[in-house]
Design a protein around this motif. Structure first.
Motif, PDB file in Angstrom:
ATOM      1  N   ALA B 303      85.896 -64.189  32.576  1.00  0.00           N
ATOM      2  CA  ALA B 303      86.304 -64.592  31.225  1.00  0.00           C
ATOM      3  C   ALA B 303      87.782 -64.295  31.000  1.00  0.00           C
ATOM      4  CB  ALA B 303      85.461 -63.838  30.205  1.00  0.00           C
ATOM      5  N   ASN B 304      88.410 -65.118  30.198  1.00  0.00           N
ATOM      6  CA  ASN B 304      89.790 -64.837  29.802  1.00  0.00           C
ATOM      7  C   ASN B 304      90.077 -65.450  28.441  1.00  0.00           C
ATOM      8  OD1 ASN B 304      90.991 -67.620  30.120  1.00  0.00           O
ATOM      9  ND2 ASN B 304      90.237 -67.295  32.216  1.00  0.00           N
ATOM     10  N   VAL B 305      91.149 -64.991  27.836  1.00  0.00           N
ATOM     11  CA  VAL B 305      91.673 -65.624  26.621  1.00  0.00           C
ATOM     12  C   VAL B 305      93.032 -66.217  26.987  1.00  0.00           C
ATOM     13  CG1 VAL B 305      90.400 -64.291  24.896  1.00  0.00           C
ATOM     14  CG2 VAL B 305      92.490 -63.343  25.878  1.00  0.00           C
ATOM     15  N   PRO B 306      93.620 -67.038  26.108  1.00  0.00           N
ATOM     16  CA  PRO B 306      94.815 -67.779  26.531  1.00  0.00           C
ATOM     17  C   PRO B 306      95.961 -66.918  27.064  1.00  0.00           C
ATOM     18  CG  PRO B 306      93.923 -68.765  24.559  1.00  0.00           C
ATOM     19  CD  PRO B 306      93.116 -67.524  24.809  1.00  0.00           C
ATOM     20  N   ASP B 307      96.121 -65.688  26.625  1.00  0.00           N
ATOM     21  CA  ASP B 307      97.237 -64.891  27.157  1.00  0.00           C
ATOM     22  C   ASP B 307      96.827 -64.044  28.372  1.00  0.00           C
ATOM     23  OD1 ASP B 307      95.777 -62.818  26.075  1.00  0.00           O
ATOM     24  OD2 ASP B 307      97.260 -62.301  24.527  1.00  0.00           O
ATOM     25  N   PHE B 308      95.595 -64.193  28.801  1.00  0.00           N
ATOM     26  CA  PHE B 308      95.089 -63.482  29.991  1.00  0.00           C
ATOM     27  C   PHE B 308      95.204 -61.957  29.878  1.00  0.00           C
ATOM     28  CE2 PHE B 308      95.547 -67.750  31.673  1.00  0.00           C
ATOM     29  CZ  PHE B 308      94.429 -67.875  32.478  1.00  0.00           C
ATOM     30  N   TYR B 309      95.225 -61.445  28.628  1.00  0.00           N
ATOM     31  CA  TYR B 309      95.143 -59.993  28.427  1.00  0.00           C
ATOM     32  C   TYR B 309      93.781 -59.662  27.833  1.00  0.00           C
ATOM     33  CZ  TYR B 309      99.920 -59.454  29.876  1.00  0.00           C
ATOM     34  OH  TYR B 309     101.049 -59.453  30.647  1.00  0.00           O
ATOM     35  N   PRO B 310      93.368 -58.415  27.903  1.00  0.00           N
ATOM     36  CA  PRO B 310      92.000 -58.074  27.488  1.00  0.00           C
ATOM     37  C   PRO B 310      91.741 -58.248  25.990  1.00  0.00           C
ATOM     38  CG  PRO B 310      92.947 -56.338  28.873  1.00  0.00           C
ATOM     39  CD  PRO B 310      94.061 -57.272  28.528  1.00  0.00           C
ATOM     40  N   LEU B 311      90.481 -58.417  25.684  1.00  0.00           N
ATOM     41  CA  LEU B 311      89.988 -58.209  24.331  1.00  0.00           C
ATOM     42  C   LEU B 311      89.384 -56.806  24.348  1.00  0.00           C
ATOM     43  CD1 LEU B 311      87.985 -61.500  23.576  1.00  0.00           C
ATOM     44  CD2 LEU B 311      90.312 -60.927  22.847  1.00  0.00           C
ATOM     45  N   ALA B 312      89.960 -55.911  23.568  1.00  0.00           N
ATOM     46  CA  ALA B 312      89.436 -54.544  23.570  1.00  0.00           C
ATOM     47  C   ALA B 312      89.782 -53.906  22.237  1.00  0.00           C
ATOM     48  CB  ALA B 312      90.025 -53.737  24.720  1.00  0.00           C
ATOM     49  N   GLY B 313      88.817 -53.911  21.333  1.00  0.00           N
ATOM     50  CA  GLY B 313      89.070 -53.329  20.018  1.00  0.00           C
ATOM     51  C   GLY B 313      88.034 -53.803  19.013  1.00  0.00           C
ATOM     52  N   ALA B 314      88.414 -53.758  17.750  1.00  0.00           N
ATOM     53  CA  ALA B 314      87.493 -54.148  16.676  1.00  0.00           C
ATOM     54  C   ALA B 314      87.334 -55.668  16.661  1.00  0.00           C
ATOM     55  CB  ALA B 314      88.020 -53.657  15.342  1.00  0.00           C
ATOM     56  N   LEU B 315      86.110 -56.114  16.444  1.00  0.00           N
ATOM     57  CA  LEU B 315      85.876 -57.558  16.319  1.00  0.00           C
ATOM     58  C   LEU B 315      86.417 -58.001  14.963  1.00  0.00           C
ATOM     59  CD1 LEU B 315      84.389 -60.038  17.675  1.00  0.00           C
ATOM     60  CD2 LEU B 315      82.484 -59.482  16.136  1.00  0.00           C
ATOM     61  N   PRO B 316      87.323 -58.968  14.944  1.00  0.00           N
ATOM     62  CA  PRO B 316      87.955 -59.352  13.678  1.00  0.00           C
ATOM     63  C   PRO B 316      86.916 -59.795  12.646  1.00  0.00           C
ATOM     64  CG  PRO B 316      88.918 -60.565  15.544  1.00  0.00           C
ATOM     65  CD  PRO B 316      87.801 -59.761  16.086  1.00  0.00           C
ATOM     66  N   GLY B 317      87.014 -59.216  11.469  1.00  0.00           N
ATOM     67  CA  GLY B 317      86.218 -59.699  10.339  1.00  0.00           C
ATOM     68  C   GLY B 317      84.827 -59.120  10.227  1.00  0.00           C
ATOM     69  N   VAL B 318      84.383 -58.312  11.172  1.00  0.00           N
ATOM     70  CA  VAL B 318      83.036 -57.740  11.074  1.00  0.00           C
ATOM     71  C   VAL B 318      83.145 -56.220  11.215  1.00  0.00           C
ATOM     72  CG1 VAL B 318      80.654 -57.765  11.923  1.00  0.00           C
ATOM     73  CG2 VAL B 318      82.081 -59.816  12.152  1.00  0.00           C
ATOM     74  N   GLU B 319      82.842 -55.539  10.144  1.00  0.00           N
ATOM     75  CA  GLU B 319      82.969 -54.091  10.158  1.00  0.00           C
ATOM     76  C   GLU B 319      81.994 -53.471  11.158  1.00  0.00           C
ATOM     77  OE1 GLU B 319      83.222 -50.492   6.927  1.00  0.00           O
ATOM     78  OE2 GLU B 319      82.628 -52.490   6.240  1.00  0.00           O
ATOM     79  N   ASN B 320      82.444 -52.470  11.865  1.00  0.00           N
ATOM     80  CA  ASN B 320      81.626 -51.729  12.829  1.00  0.00           C
ATOM     81  C   ASN B 320      81.187 -52.552  14.058  1.00  0.00           C
ATOM     82  OD1 ASN B 320      81.687 -49.224  11.549  1.00  0.00           O
ATOM     83  ND2 ASN B 320      80.097 -49.901  10.110  1.00  0.00           N
ATOM     84  N   ALA B 321      81.839 -53.691  14.233  1.00  0.00           N
ATOM     85  CA  ALA B 321      81.565 -54.464  15.449  1.00  0.00           C
ATOM     86  C   ALA B 321      82.817 -54.428  16.333  1.00  0.00           C
ATOM     87  CB  ALA B 321      81.189 -55.894  15.113  1.00  0.00           C
ATOM     88  N   PHE B 322      82.600 -54.373  17.626  1.00  0.00           N
ATOM     89  CA  PHE B 322      83.692 -54.244  18.586  1.00  0.00           C
ATOM     90  C   PHE B 322      83.493 -55.267  19.700  1.00  0.00           C
ATOM     91  CE2 PHE B 322      82.581 -50.266  16.628  1.00  0.00           C
ATOM     92  CZ  PHE B 322      83.790 -49.748  16.190  1.00  0.00           C
ATOM     93  N   VAL B 323      84.590 -55.523  20.375  1.00  0.00           N
ATOM     94  CA  VAL B 323      84.490 -56.456  21.498  1.00  0.00           C
ATOM     95  C   VAL B 323      85.306 -55.910  22.675  1.00  0.00           C
ATOM     96  CG1 VAL B 323      86.360 -57.901  20.539  1.00  0.00           C
ATOM     97  CG2 VAL B 323      84.808 -58.859  22.261  1.00  0.00           C
ATOM     98  N   LEU B 324      84.753 -56.108  23.877  1.00  0.00           N
ATOM     99  CA  LEU B 324      85.427 -55.653  25.091  1.00  0.00           C
ATOM    100  C   LEU B 324      85.173 -56.664  26.200  1.00  0.00           C
ATOM    101  CD1 LEU B 324      86.921 -53.539  26.807  1.00  0.00           C
ATOM    102  CD2 LEU B 324      84.737 -52.377  27.156  1.00  0.00           C
ATOM    103  N   GLY B 325      86.253 -57.185  26.747  1.00  0.00           N
ATOM    104  CA  GLY B 325      86.085 -58.129  27.845  1.00  0.00           C
ATOM    105  C   GLY B 325      87.383 -58.829  28.173  1.00  0.00           C
ATOM    106  N   CYS B 326      87.280 -59.900  28.971  1.00  0.00           N
ATOM    107  CA  CYS B 326      88.431 -60.729  29.332  1.00  0.00           C
ATOM    108  C   CYS B 326      89.554 -59.934  29.992  1.00  0.00           C
ATOM    109  CB  CYS B 326      88.973 -61.468  28.107  1.00  0.00           C
ATOM    110  SG  CYS B 326      87.756 -62.545  27.372  1.00  0.00           S
ATOM    111  N   VAL B 327      89.177 -58.940  30.773  1.00  0.00           N
ATOM    112  CA  VAL B 327      90.180 -58.117  31.442  1.00  0.00           C
ATOM    113  C   VAL B 327      90.468 -58.729  32.805  1.00  0.00           C
ATOM    114  CG1 VAL B 327      90.744 -55.816  32.268  1.00  0.00           C
ATOM    115  CG2 VAL B 327      89.213 -56.092  30.314  1.00  0.00           C
ATOM    116  N   ARG B 328      91.697 -59.195  32.978  1.00  0.00           N
ATOM    117  CA  ARG B 328      92.035 -59.704  34.303  1.00  0.00           C
ATOM    118  C   ARG B 328      92.073 -58.524  35.278  1.00  0.00           C
ATOM    119  NH1 ARG B 328      93.321 -64.595  35.965  1.00  0.00           N
ATOM    120  NH2 ARG B 328      94.103 -64.549  38.084  1.00  0.00           N
ATOM    121  N   GLY B 329      91.336 -58.632  36.377  1.00  0.00           N
ATOM    122  CA  GLY B 329      91.150 -57.466  37.234  1.00  0.00           C
ATOM    123  C   GLY B 329      90.082 -56.566  36.653  1.00  0.00           C
TER     124      GLY B 329
END
Lengths: 473, 366, 97
Positions: B303-329
């Motif tokens: 998985a990746n996002v357009p800038d090829f950097y990770p998603l790692a932090g709070a999920l935008p707009g949803v309290e107490n939800a987090f997201v982790l992924g899209c880590v190149r390597g």
């Protein structure tokens, strides 16, 4: 240059060859592919060029008729061709095959899969000893080379194949030490009525058994070989009486012999269908996991048809008709109207299939046979993994074929899991209290057969390699 | 009474499991749910390469930490530190190699350039046609097939609940937390971590969040056992080859050649069009590989996002939800960034900064 | 008394040719499968299993199980699918991984 055809048929046994012939008669260009030099499949395997002359056999004659039909038809036959990859490309199917030390692509508008079956062998201690052959494997030696695996041969397994193998050993001048079969005489008596529509086969089978009896060859009904003695070659076996569920009971007896033919029924060879994206369904009465298909062999994947034993073990007679149905179905897919002919064939196929599935039923192992596999018995031959190692992995939480494969390499070896996955799946189901239908085989992976890297790479210049742009810095 | 977990982790890959282990260490009660088996997505089907030479410059500090995590896991994950060479076969590739590896060395990777003579002595099986080569002693590999087995054991050891073959089909949330619809019934948790790899987009959509996640379909192949051919991890200046020979003699070939398919369709497919040149490149680098037989090729979704950097932090707009992924390597960095994410969820300051999923993705990576 | 006739005396085979298996001369009929020629010559043990070193030989005889793999010209090939030819140099995978 890319080879192109309307219809590609993978497998030239009774199913595939008849599919090819039926489709060709509808005016389509058909390419028929098989790993063997000539059509015939396992059941009607052709003699090698080393055989200059030999007495006729029913299998040889049936195969010769099929080979003549293919030769006289417009079907293009490619022998010694091993399909290693199947992929959808631009609304068609692209096959990649290994032939003559090269790999070549073939593009087809429709695909008929007739890859037949392989053998299931319930692992017993010592089954990896040189000199132990599959029952069906032994028939390949008989048909192709008129050769035997040894001089004094023990024949053990389920269904009608043990008696065919024993008879062939005797016909080719070998000694049958004994026939050991989990089936009882009662099992056979019960299927007699279902065999009446095929008096030819009934008579032939009766003669095989009578010959063994008249010649003093022991037939151990409701028994199984429970261990193979030897080491670097077979010296003998131990065998035991079985309970009605085929679990071993009673004391072990011994038999001497220099080879063992061992088999417990057939399993549809479904890997090619899986690669083409066809989903599987579990039908124990047809040999286990079967590609989903309708009665004419059409699958859920448009343009992909399946027939013969690879669609469920129904035997050669049914495979011939099923092949014609699937070939006509493929023709229909490409615009021909074959509805009337298919309608006529369906009842004929159903009759042949009833006989075939009766034989299949005799061959399918009962639950107790799994107890022949002891803790220290190797199950995965490629990686030498024992039952206890696999059981430990399952106990550790690996509850799918893929998970056991990943954690332990059962199925990652050279055979690709073909000879262990059924046993492994049954162990998972038993340990987890799930139905066998809930434990599908591992995800299929190409190549369908091992392919040398040098053959894949072929001749190339470095500058020919389409190296994509580098990854982001 | 239904148990309420402190956090439900959707996705039992390396990152999800590593995060669950971390928050459990911090006193939380997690549950891990996977639609398939643990560690059978990208975590379990990648080529297992642990190479600083193919890591992104900005992710180098994370990759260095990641290497330590793998070394610590050791035998249980088939870790081997072998060192690795990256090869260039043309002048153009040599330039690329010098430019890129210098930047990576500046970012902290102990990468050096080696002479043809040194290379030949170390790896006599490699082709003589190498124009330039770099070396990193930290490089090596682990056996990605063991990911599921490893994390299953770790979760069991820590008495962390996990459920395999357990897809989450709907998520409700209110002020008390989240209720997940699953085949084992509703699962309730105060917090939620989405760690579903290539399946992040449909999972986030269950919460009405659109994550711009895409997937690459990376191909890997393995040969049968061979006599010793190569003892280090071999790469290519473009990053489009990874190759190593395992202790059992099999040779694993990857490099991110693209197969077909989408995570939504359920599986990726190998295509001859790319697997053939991938293996040809491998044979070019290591001529002795020509005699090996390919036993299996497969794909994994990265998985990746357009800038090829990770998603790692709070999920935008949803309290107490987090997201982790899209880590190149992600294989290399996964265990470490999973731990950072755990710290973040435990409201501790992570050792290295995370990557805000709410950032602007407009800037395409070059 | 036998009801299945013995056909072994009525089979005519091609000429015997010689090849080598681990440097030992072996005779086989030109055109027959290597596995059969090796079995007839008593060479059942064709390779050692990689993990436990146990002896292995031809098993499925249809190109699936990979148990009968031998080496020809540096390549691993299934002996059940290779053809006997004069002068063929065949090596076993015994005693090595």
């Amino acid at each position: 240059m890319m080879l192109q055809t309307d219809i590609a048929v993978i497998g030239a046994g009774p199913a595939g060859a008849n599919a090819a012939l039926a489709a060709a008669r509808q005016g389509f260009s058909v390419m028929l592919l098989d790993e063997q030099p000539l059509p015939g499949g396992q059941v009607w395997r052709a003699k090698s060029t080393a055989i200059l002359d030999a007495p006729a056999t029913p299998e040889g004659d049936a195969g010769d008729r099929l080979r003549q039909s293919v030769k006289r038809s417009s079907v293009t036959y490619a022998g010694d061709a091993r399909v290693w990859q199947i992929e959808p490309v631009e609304g068609a199917w692209q096959l990649h095959m290994l032939k003559g030390g090269r790999t070549a692509p073939l593009r087809a508008r429709a695909l008929v899969i007739a890859t037949g079956a392989r053998e299931f062998v319930q692992p017993v201690p010592g089954w990896t000893t040189p000199g132990v052959l599959g029952l069906a494997g032994a028939t390949a030696l008989f048909k192709q080379e008129l050769a035997l695996p040894g001089k004094r041969i023990i024949v053990s397994g389920t269904g009608p194949l043990v008696f065919y193998v024993a008879a062939e050993i005797r016909r080719l001048g070998g000694e049958v030490a004994a026939v050991v079969t989990p089936n009882s005489q009662g099992d056979w008596l019960r299927v007699l009525p279902a065999m009446l529509p095929r008096p030819d086969l009934l008579m032939r089978g009766a003669r095989w058994i009578a010959d063994l009896m008249a010649s003093g060859v022991p037939i151990h009904w409701r028994h199984a070989v429970t261990r193979v003695e030897g080491g670097s070659r077979v010296r003998g076996v131990g065998f035991r009486k079985l309970a009605p569920d085929w679990s071993p009971i009673g004391t072990s007896q011994g038999l001497e012999g220099d080879s063992l033919c061992l088999g417990n029924g057939l399993i549809p060879a479904v890997e090619a269908a899986q690669l083409a994206g066809v989903a599987l369904a579990y039908h124990p009465e047809l040999g286990g996991w079967v590609p989903r298909h309708d009665e004419d062999g059409a699958t859920d994947v448009p343009g992909v048809f399946i027939c013969g034993d690879s669609a469920g073990i129904r035997g050669a007679a049914a495979a011939e008709i099923h092949g014609r149905l699937a070939g006509l179905c493929a023709a229909q897919h490409l615009g021909a109207d074959t509805r009337k002919e298919r309608k006529q064939l369906r009842p004929i196929h159903a009759r042949a299939a009833r006989f075939g599935t009766t034989m299949t039923a005799l061959s399918i192992p009962r639950a107790g046979l799994a107890q022949l596999t002891t803790e220290e018995t190797v199950i995965c031959r490629c990686e030498s993994l024992t039952r206890s190692a696999i059981a430990a992995e399952i106990a550790g939480g690996a509850r799918s074929s893929n998970a056991v494969k990943s954690g332990l390499r059962a199925g990652m070896g050279a055979c690709g899991g073909k000879f262990c996955q059924t046993t492994v799946a049954r162990m998972i189901a038993a340990a987890d209290g799930r139905a066998e239908a809930d434990v599908p085989p591992p995800t299929p992976r190409p190549p369908l057969r091992p392919v040398p890297v040098s053959v894949l790479a072929g001749d190339f210049e470095y500058s020919d390699l389409p190296i994509p742009k580098p990854a982001p810095l | 009474m239904t148990r309420i977990y402190d956090i439900a982790v959707i996705g039992g890959g390396i990152m999800g499991c590593a995060c669950a282990l971390r928050v459990a260490e911090g006193g939380m009660l997690p549950i891990v749910l996977d639609q398939g088996d643990l560690g059978q997505g990208a975590s379990g089907v990648n080529a297992g390469t642990l190479s600083l030479q193919i890591k992104r410059v900005r992710l180098m500090p994370y990759a260095l930490k990641g290497h330590h995590e793998w070394a610590r896991m050791g035998n249980a994950v088939g870790f081997h530190k072998t060192g690795g060479y990256t090869l260039a076969f043309t002048e153009h590739e040599a330039e690329l190699l010098y430019e890129r590896q210098r930047l990576k060395a500046e970012a902290g990777a102990p990468i050096s350039f080696v002479s043809a003579q040194t290379l030949r002595k170390a790896e006599p099986g490699l082709t003589q046609k190498v124009v330039a080569a770099s070396y990193c002693p930290e490089d090596g590999y682990a056996n990605s097939s063991l990911t599921g087995q490893y994390y299953r054991r770790r979760l069991q050891d820590q008495s962390i609940s996990y459920h395999e073959r357990c897809p989450v089909t709907a998520v409700d949330h209110d002020s008390n937390g989240f209720t997940l619809a699953t085949p084992i019934g509703p699962v309730r948790a105060r917090r939620l971590l989405l760690a579903a790899g290539a399946w992040l987009r449909p999972v986030a959509a269950l919460l009405g969040v659109d994550l711009p996640v895409r997937a690459r379909v990376n191909t890997v192949s393995v040969t049968g056992r061979m006599p010793p051919l190569v003892s280090t991890v071999i790469g290519h200046a473009t990053g489009l080859l990874t190759m190593k020979q395992k202790a059992n003699g099999t040779v694993l070939v990857g490099g991110g050649w693209q197969g077909r398919g989408t995570p939504q369709a359920g599986r990726g497919q190998v295509t001859a069009e790319t697997v053939v040149p991938n293996l040809a490149l491998a044979q070019y680098a290591l001529p002795g590989l020509g005699n090996a037989r390919v036993l299996r090729s497969w794909t994994g979704f990265e998985a990746n996002v357009p800038d090829f950097y990770p998603l790692a932090g709070a999920l935008p707009g949803v309290e107490n939800a987090f997201v982790l992924g899209c880590v190149r390597g992600g294989y290399t960095i996964g265990p470490y960034i999973g731990r950072l994410m755990g710290d973040f969820i435990l409201s501790r300051e992570p050792e290295l900064p995370l990557f805000d999923p709410a950032r602007n993705f407009d800037e395409e990576a070059t | 008394m036998r009801l299945v006739p013995d056909h072994s005396g009525r089979i005519r085979r091609s000429a015997l040719v010689e090849f080598t298996f681990d440097d030992a001369p072996v005779k086989g009929h030109a055109g027959e499968s290597l596995a059969v020629a090796l079995i007839r010559a008593g060479h059942l043990h064709l390779r050692d299993a990689p993990e436990d070193g146990a002896p292995r030989g031809a098993f499925c005889c249809m190109g699936l199980c990979q148990e009968c793999v031998i080496g020809i010209d540096g390549l691993a090939v299934e002996s059940c699918r290779e053809i006997v030819a004069p002068g063929l140099v065949v090596t076993s995978f015994r005693g090595r991984a």
